[in-house]
Write an enzyme that holds these catalytic residues in place. Structure first.
Site, PDB file in Angstrom:
ATOM      1  N   LYS A 190       8.811  34.788   0.702  1.00 13.36           N
ATOM      2  CA  LYS A 190       7.486  34.988   0.111  1.00 13.36           C
ATOM      3  C   LYS A 190       7.559  35.927  -1.091  1.00 13.36           C
ATOM      4  CE  LYS A 190       4.712  34.309   4.325  1.00 13.36           C
ATOM      5  NZ  LYS A 190       3.791  34.964   5.279  1.00 13.36           N
ATOM      6  N   GLU A 223      12.327  31.167  14.362  1.00  8.27           N
ATOM      7  CA  GLU A 223      11.845  32.450  13.820  1.00  8.27           C
ATOM      8  C   GLU A 223      12.096  33.605  14.771  1.00  8.27           C
ATOM      9  OE1 GLU A 223       8.339  31.556  10.550  1.00  8.27           O
ATOM     10  OE2 GLU A 223       7.804  32.490  12.452  1.00  8.27           O
ATOM     11  N   HIS A 228      19.233   5.379  17.340  1.00  6.59           N
ATOM     12  CA  HIS A 228      19.709   4.407  16.353  1.00  6.59           C
ATOM     13  C   HIS A 228      19.867   5.046  14.976  1.00  6.59           C
ATOM     14  CE1 HIS A 228      19.024   0.985  19.118  1.00  6.59           C
ATOM     15  NE2 HIS A 228      18.103   1.796  19.606  1.00  6.59           N
TER      16      HIS A 228
END
Length: 424
Positions: free
Chosen positions: A415, A280, A301
Site C-alpha cells: 500500500k 495473511e 483435467h
C-alpha cells in the site's frame, strides 16, 4: 461435527506423529488465545455471546433492503468481501434468483475500469442499496469504488440516497466513520478486536449474507457449536488443533504448498477466503506454507497431472460434504449409445463422492500427503462450523510457526509503495 481423517501420508515417520511433543505448546498457545485482551481475538467468543439485538437489527435491515431493492452493491476487499461472497456462493442457487434473497454483487475488490463501468450499466433498471465495508475508509480499492457509487446514488436518488447507503465501519475512528456521521448514513460497527479476515461472522459478512437469502441464525448456530467444541486445550480432543499440528509436521518435512481441494463449484470463493486467512496469518518472517486451491473435478483435467507426478512439494487438504441438498440422477437411455447406462443407478453427487475417494487414493499412491475434512452436509449450520474451525486452526498454526496471526505487514508495504507512485 467435522471428521478429520489422516490418509496417504508419505512415510511411516509422518504417520506416527509424536503428538506428545505438541501437547504442552498447543495448551500454552490455547491459554494465550483465550486470555489475551490485547490482540485481535474478539472472534473467539463472539459466536457464544448470543448478540440477539444485533442479529435482529441485521435481519430487519436485510428484510427492508429485499423489499425496496433488486440488488445490494457491497463495496469491500479482502476480509470485507471474501467471507460474505464465500457463504453466498456456497448456499445460494447457481442459476436464477434465490427465493429468500435478492441479487448481491461486489465491487471495490479490484481497480478495473471495465468492471466499474459494466456494474453501473447493470444497475440502470434496478432499485439499488449500497453497503460500504471498511474499518478505516482509506484502503484504495473500496475507497475509489465508494466515491463512484456514492455519486451515482446521490445523482439517481437525491436526498433518498442517504437512506440507501449503509456503512459498516469502526465504532470510533476512521475516515469512513467521519463520512458516515457527516452524511447521516446508517452504520453497523466492526468490533475493534476483530480483524478483517476473521470478521465474516460479524456485520461485515452477516448483512450481505442475510440479504442474499442465507439463514444467518443457523450459520451462527454452527459457529457457536464449533466455538464450544473447540474450546478445549487437549490436543486429542480438538480437531482444529490436530489439523494445525499435521500442517506443521508436513511443513517441517519440507512441503511448501497446501492445496485446498473441494468437489463443489460453489465452494470456489470459500477457497479464496481460506487462502487469505492462512496466507495473511502465516506468511511472515520468510515462513509459512503457501496456500493454493483447486476445484475438482474441473482441475483434475488442468493441474491434476502436476499434483500426481510433479515436484513433491504439495500436500492436499480435501474438503468434502457428504450430503448436498440438491442433486440429480443419471437418466437411463434405452439406446445407450454413449455406453453410460452403468451409471444410471447413481446420482451426480454420488458420482462426485466416488470421484473424491478415487482422487484421494490416486494422489496418496503418488506420494501426496492427504488430509480429509468431512462434514455431514452443505448448509448454513455446517458452513458456520467450518468457518470457525478454520479460524481456530489458523491461529494455532501461526503461533506454532512463532508468527503473529493477526497482523499483515506485507500488505501495508504494498500500500505504501502504491501510494508513493500515485502521488509522484
Amino acid at each position: 461435527m467435522i471428521q478429520l481423517l489422516q490418509t496417504g501420508i508419505l512415510n511411516e515417520s509422518l504417520i506416527q506423529i509424536e503428538w506428545g511433543n505438541y501437547t504442552q505448546s498447543v495448551a500454552a498457545i490455547h491459554r494465550h488465545l483465550e486470555n489475551s485482551n490485547s490482540e485481535m481475538t474478539g472472534w473467539l467468543n463472539s459466536p457464544i455471546e448470543n448478540n440477539v439485538e444485533l442479529v435482529n437489527s441485521i435481519q430487519q435491515n436485510a428484510y427492508k433492503i429485499k423489499m425496496l431493492a433488486d440488488v445490494l452493491v457491497v463495496i469491500g476487499i479482502g476480509g470485507s468481501f471474501l467471507g460474505a461472497k464465500a457463504i453466498q456462493d456456497a448456499l445460494t442457487p447457481y442459476f436464477g434468483d434465490c427465493a429468500n434473497g435478492i441479487e448481491v454483487v461486489y465491487v471495490g475488490q479490484n481497480m478495473s475500469g471495465a468492471y466499474i463501468r459494466q456494474l453501473l450499466n447493470s444497475l440502470e433498471h434496478k432499485e439499488v442499496y449500497v453497503n460500504i465495508i471498511s474499518k478505516s475508509g482509506t484502503t484504495m480499492e473500496p475507497a475509489l469504488a465508494f466515491r463512484v457509487l456514492r455519486q451515482y446514488m446521490e445523482k439517481r436518488y437525491g436526498e433518498e440516497a442517504q437512506n440507501r447507503i449503509i456503512v459498516t465501519t469502526d465504532a470510533e475512528k476512521g475516515l469512513l466513520k467521519a463520512i458516515a456521521e457527516k452524511s447521516g448514513y446508517q452504520q453497523f460497527l466492526i468490533p475493534a478486536n476483530i480483524g478483517g479476515r476473521y470478521s465474516v461472522l460479524t456485520p461485515v459478512g452477516l448483512l450481505p449474507i442475510a440479504v442474499a437469502g442465507v439463514d444467518i441464525e443457523k450459520l451462527l448456530a454452527g459457529a457457536k457449536q464449533a466455538a464450544i467444541v473447540l474450546k478445549n486445550e487437549n490436543l486429542d480432543q480438538n480437531e482444529a488443533y490436530r489439523y494445525a499440528v499435521i500442517r506443521q509436521e508436513l511443513y517441517k518435512k519440507g512441503y511448501q504448498i497446501e492445496l485446498l481441494a473441494s468437489f463443489e463449484p460453489g465452494l470456489t470463493k470459500l477457497h479464496e477466503w481460506w487462502k487469505q486467512l492462512f496466507g495473511e496469518s502465516e506468511g511472515k518472517e520468510k515462513k509459512g506454507l503457501f496456500p493454493a486451491t483447486v476445484s475438482y473435478s474441473t482441475d483434475l483435467h488442468a493441474i491434476g497431472q502436476f499434483i500426481q507426478d510433479g515436484s513433491p512439494i504439495i500436500f492436499e487438504t480435501l474438503l468434502h460434504f457428504k450430503e448436498i441438498l440438491c442433486d440429480y440422477h443419471v437418466p437411463f437411455d434405452s439406446e445407450n449409445d454413449d455406453q453410460l447406462n452403468y451409471l444410471a443407478n447413481y446420482s451426480f453427487n454420488e458420482i462426485n463422492a466416488i470421484s473424491k475417494q478415487g482422487t484421494a487414493m490416486a494422489h496418496a499412491d503418488g506420494g501426496v500427503p492427504i488430509i480429509q475434512l468431512e462434514l455431514e452436509r452443505l448448509d448454513a449450520y455446517h458452513l458456520g462450523y467450518l468457518i470457525y474451525f478454520f479460524m481456530k486452526a489458523c491461529a494455532m498454526s501461526a503461533y506454532l510457526l512463532q508468527v503473529n496471526p493477526f497482523d499483515q505487514p506485507g500488505v501495508e508495504a504494498y500500500k505504501k509503495k502504491m501510494l508513493q507512485l500515485l502521488q509522484e
